[in-house]
Design a protein around this motif. Sequence first.
Motif: not given
Length: 164
Positions: A62-82, A98-105
């Motif tokens: 949904l966006c171009d990561p090269k145009k982000l004005s910041f670098t995220p510290v992490c991603y937190i998702t509710a996904r249940k896929c691997p 950066v670290p990826v967290y699946h919140s259900h884990l």
Amino acid sequence: RKDIYVIRVGLDIDDVLADFIGAYCTRYNLERPSTWEFDPLFGERYYELCQDIDFWLNLTPLCDPKKLSFTPVCYITARKCPREWTILWLLQNGFPNVPVYHSHLWGGPKSRVAKANKLDLFIDDCYDNYKEIKDSGIPCKLYTCSHNLQYDVGSDRIKNMEKI
């Protein structure tokens, strides 16, 4: 010398960075929803999707990561896929490694992971997650999507990931 304050931002993935709803609606021949409770078969279909690596790896960014004005510290998702599929999608699409967290884990809400990562801001598309994170004391922005337009969150609404 002035100290520079770097804001610690965490990001949701689906419908913030990846067009999950668009791909879901295309796959199941559904209209783009105006609320999150849009498909009575969602649970069954979501379970099916969590077995399909191609679905997750082919989501449109949904966006171009090269145009982000910041670098995220992490991603937190509710996904249940691997989790590995999530990481692979992010890397294939050029998002920061950066670290990826699946919140259900983590056995709890996204705020638990956000607090553990000492976030100053989180961005999510789901109103319930937005409210839960904000109520936990972490500033949160609601990323504008068709399924959350009915919520009046004032200045907490964000429409463009490139202008934070």
